[in-house]
Design a protein around this motif. Structure first.
Motif, PDB file in Angstrom:
ATOM      1  N   MET A 109       7.095 -11.797  -0.477  1.00 24.97           N
ATOM      2  CA  MET A 109       8.376 -11.922   0.338  1.00 24.97           C
ATOM      3  C   MET A 109       8.593 -11.381   2.052  1.00 24.97           C
ATOM      4  N   LYS A 110       9.394 -12.260   2.522  1.00 23.05           N
ATOM      5  CA  LYS A 110       9.748 -11.710   3.999  1.00 23.05           C
ATOM      6  C   LYS A 110       8.797 -10.858   4.939  1.00 23.05           C
ATOM      7  N   SER A 111       8.043 -10.371   5.376  1.00 18.10           N
ATOM      8  CA  SER A 111       7.549  -9.205   5.545  1.00 18.10           C
ATOM      9  C   SER A 111       7.182  -9.068   6.882  1.00 18.10           C
ATOM     10  N   ALA A 112       7.114  -7.231   7.824  1.00 18.61           N
ATOM     11  CA  ALA A 112       6.716  -7.386   8.761  1.00 18.61           C
ATOM     12  C   ALA A 112       5.265  -8.026   8.982  1.00 18.61           C
ATOM     13  N   PRO A 113       4.823  -8.079  10.383  1.00 14.77           N
ATOM     14  CA  PRO A 113       3.301  -8.846  10.376  1.00 14.77           C
ATOM     15  C   PRO A 113       2.340  -7.069  10.317  1.00 14.77           C
ATOM     16  N   GLY A 114       0.998  -8.033   9.806  1.00 17.99           N
ATOM     17  CA  GLY A 114       0.599  -7.114   9.933  1.00 17.99           C
ATOM     18  C   GLY A 114       0.515  -6.831   7.848  1.00 17.99           C
ATOM     19  N   SER A 115       1.474  -6.996   7.138  1.00 20.84           N
ATOM     20  CA  SER A 115       1.626  -6.851   5.915  1.00 20.84           C
ATOM     21  C   SER A 115       2.044  -8.171   4.864  1.00 20.84           C
ATOM     22  N   TYR A 116       1.790  -7.696   3.909  1.00 19.44           N
ATOM     23  CA  TYR A 116       2.359  -9.136   2.441  1.00 19.44           C
ATOM     24  C   TYR A 116       2.782  -7.935   1.414  1.00 19.44           C
ATOM     25  N   ARG A 117       4.431  -8.584   1.128  1.00 16.18           N
ATOM     26  CA  ARG A 117       5.489  -8.436   0.449  1.00 16.18           C
ATOM     27  C   ARG A 117       5.247  -8.930  -0.663  1.00 16.18           C
ATOM     28  N   ILE A 118       5.083  -8.891  -1.478  1.00 15.57           N
ATOM     29  CA  ILE A 118       4.725  -9.092  -3.136  1.00 15.57           C
ATOM     30  C   ILE A 118       6.392  -8.726  -4.396  1.00 15.57           C
ATOM     31  N   ASP A 119       6.990  -9.515  -4.856  1.00 19.82           N
ATOM     32  CA  ASP A 119       8.095  -9.507  -6.009  1.00 19.82           C
ATOM     33  C   ASP A 119       7.013  -9.586  -7.168  1.00 19.82           C
ATOM     34  N   PHE A 120       7.352  -8.665  -8.100  1.00 19.96           N
ATOM     35  CA  PHE A 120       6.865  -8.848  -9.435  1.00 19.96           C
ATOM     36  C   PHE A 120       8.691  -9.021 -10.126  1.00 19.96           C
ATOM     37  N   MET A 171       9.385  -5.712 -21.304  1.00 18.02           N
ATOM     38  CA  MET A 171       9.042  -5.244 -20.862  1.00 18.02           C
ATOM     39  C   MET A 171       9.843  -3.295 -20.419  1.00 18.02           C
ATOM     40  N   THR A 172       9.463  -3.003 -19.709  1.00 18.13           N
ATOM     41  CA  THR A 172       9.864  -1.097 -19.468  1.00 18.13           C
ATOM     42  C   THR A 172      10.347  -1.651 -17.707  1.00 18.13           C
ATOM     43  N   VAL A 173       9.240  -2.791 -17.060  1.00 17.67           N
ATOM     44  CA  VAL A 173       9.231  -3.242 -15.900  1.00 17.67           C
ATOM     45  C   VAL A 173       9.716  -4.151 -15.232  1.00 17.67           C
ATOM     46  N   LYS A 174      11.444  -3.501 -15.272  1.00 17.12           N
ATOM     47  CA  LYS A 174      11.588  -4.644 -15.485  1.00 17.12           C
ATOM     48  C   LYS A 174      11.427  -5.585 -13.254  1.00 17.12           C
ATOM     49  N   ARG A 175      11.257  -4.673 -12.453  1.00 16.33           N
ATOM     50  CA  ARG A 175      10.916  -5.291 -10.990  1.00 16.33           C
ATOM     51  C   ARG A 175       9.948  -4.208 -10.679  1.00 16.33           C
ATOM     52  N   ALA A 176       8.928  -4.650  -9.834  1.00 18.60           N
ATOM     53  CA  ALA A 176       8.665  -3.897  -8.789  1.00 18.60           C
ATOM     54  C   ALA A 176       7.935  -4.730  -7.527  1.00 18.60           C
ATOM     55  N   ILE A 177       7.884  -4.240  -6.116  1.00 16.56           N
ATOM     56  CA  ILE A 177       8.054  -4.908  -5.288  1.00 16.56           C
ATOM     57  C   ILE A 177       6.845  -4.127  -4.677  1.00 16.56           C
ATOM     58  N   VAL A 178       6.137  -4.601  -4.122  1.00 19.35           N
ATOM     59  CA  VAL A 178       4.765  -3.893  -3.313  1.00 19.35           C
ATOM     60  C   VAL A 178       4.127  -4.776  -2.111  1.00 19.35           C
ATOM     61  N   THR A 179       3.976  -3.716  -0.835  1.00 17.20           N
ATOM     62  CA  THR A 179       3.709  -4.128   0.139  1.00 17.20           C
ATOM     63  C   THR A 179       2.235  -4.082   0.214  1.00 17.20           C
ATOM     64  N   PHE A 236      -6.046  -4.955   2.662  1.00 14.45           N
ATOM     65  CA  PHE A 236      -5.307  -5.613   1.060  1.00 14.45           C
ATOM     66  C   PHE A 236      -5.439  -4.358  -0.214  1.00 14.45           C
ATOM     67  N   MET A 237      -4.914  -3.491   0.576  1.00 19.29           N
ATOM     68  CA  MET A 237      -4.381  -2.374   0.171  1.00 19.29           C
ATOM     69  C   MET A 237      -3.088  -1.930  -0.026  1.00 19.29           C
ATOM     70  N   PRO A 238      -2.803  -1.842  -1.101  1.00 17.85           N
ATOM     71  CA  PRO A 238      -0.908  -1.266  -1.271  1.00 17.85           C
ATOM     72  C   PRO A 238      -0.840  -0.363  -0.268  1.00 17.85           C
ATOM     73  N   THR A 239       0.709  -0.745   0.661  1.00 17.67           N
ATOM     74  CA  THR A 239       0.762   0.809   1.377  1.00 17.67           C
ATOM     75  C   THR A 239       2.089   1.543   0.629  1.00 17.67           C
ATOM     76  N   ASP A 240       3.345   0.901   0.245  1.00 14.62           N
ATOM     77  CA  ASP A 240       3.716   0.800  -0.424  1.00 14.62           C
ATOM     78  C   ASP A 240       4.774   0.298  -1.985  1.00 14.62           C
ATOM     79  N   MET A 241       5.465   0.337  -2.399  1.00 13.03           N
ATOM     80  CA  MET A 241       5.425   0.307  -4.070  1.00 13.03           C
ATOM     81  C   MET A 241       6.771   0.363  -4.455  1.00 13.03           C
ATOM     82  N   ALA A 242       8.076   0.326  -4.899  1.00 17.67           N
ATOM     83  CA  ALA A 242       9.112  -0.121  -5.665  1.00 17.67           C
ATOM     84  C   ALA A 242       9.476  -0.618  -6.464  1.00 17.67           C
TER      85      ALA A 242
END
Length: 205
Positions: free
Chosen positions: A123-134, A142-150, A156-162
């Motif tokens: 996904m679009k992300s701020a400089p210095g990070s990647y954001r991935i949509d699952f 599936m119990t988990v319907k969506r996950a967004i990980v920054t 290359f470690m996660p900083t935020d999740m939803a």
């Protein structure tokens, strides 16, 4: 799980772009997987947000094992058995969770599940990070319907999740600090009855 943080999710959705390919996301996740393996053990302090409420806690990860501590509960998982202690009612539930159920208490699990069960795209992300949509390949199962990980583009470690589950409930997690490589004994990830002598034990296995 906590309820959906509608405002946060709406904001994240507004930044979605469809031009990145799954291969791009897979490349980032491969690098993150290698970073996890190199670290061995991770200790993270986090802030969790849901329904306008915030709470802080700590998670220790070591291979398949983890311990999660929050004001309301503590969860231990030794790779097979999970103990969930509710401090309000002094009760411990013992289960042997599936991978999908683990993802509800341990958002990091979604990262290791993506290859077989989830599609991933950048996904679009701020400089210095990647954001991935699952999103799940078979949504009905599936119990988990969506996950967004920054993910940090430096470590290359996660900083935020939803993570969104059934019923449109989402928990947003911000990683406040992350320590790598510290060794923890095996009993760190196992419930110790002696430490909670008044707890009622409910075995749901």
């Amino acid at each position: 799980m906590n309820r959906l943080l509608t405002a946060i999710l709406t904001f994240i959705l507004s930044a979605l772009v469809a031009t990145a390919t799954e291969t791009d996301a897979a490349s980032v996740l491969d690098k993150m997987s290698k970073a996890f393996q190199k670290a061995g053990t991770l200790s993270a302090s986090y802030t969790m947000s849901s329904d306008g409420h915030k709470s802080s806690g700590e998670m220790i990860l070591s291979g398949d094992r983890f311990r999660l501590t929050s004001p309301q509960m503590t969860i231990w998982y030794d790779g097979k058995t999970q103990w969930t202690y509710n401090s309000d009612i002094r009760e411990v539930n013992i289960t042997e969770p599936t991978a999908e159920e683990l993802a509800e208490t341990n958002p990091f699990v979604i990262i290791s599940m993506f290859r077989n069960k989830y599609n991933a795209r950048l996904m679009k992300s701020a400089p210095g990070s990647y954001r991935i949509d699952f999103t799940p390949r078979n949504n009905a199962d599936m119990t988990v319907k969506r996950a967004i990980v920054t993910i940090s583009s430096t470590t290359f470690m996660p900083t935020d999740m939803a993570v969104t589950v059934d019923g449109d409930q989402t928990v947003a997690v911000h990683i406040d600090s992350l320590v790598q490589g510290k060794n923890y004994p095996a009993n760190t990830f196992v419930f110790n009855k002696k430490s909670y002598p008044k707890a009622e034990i409910v075995d749901l296995r």
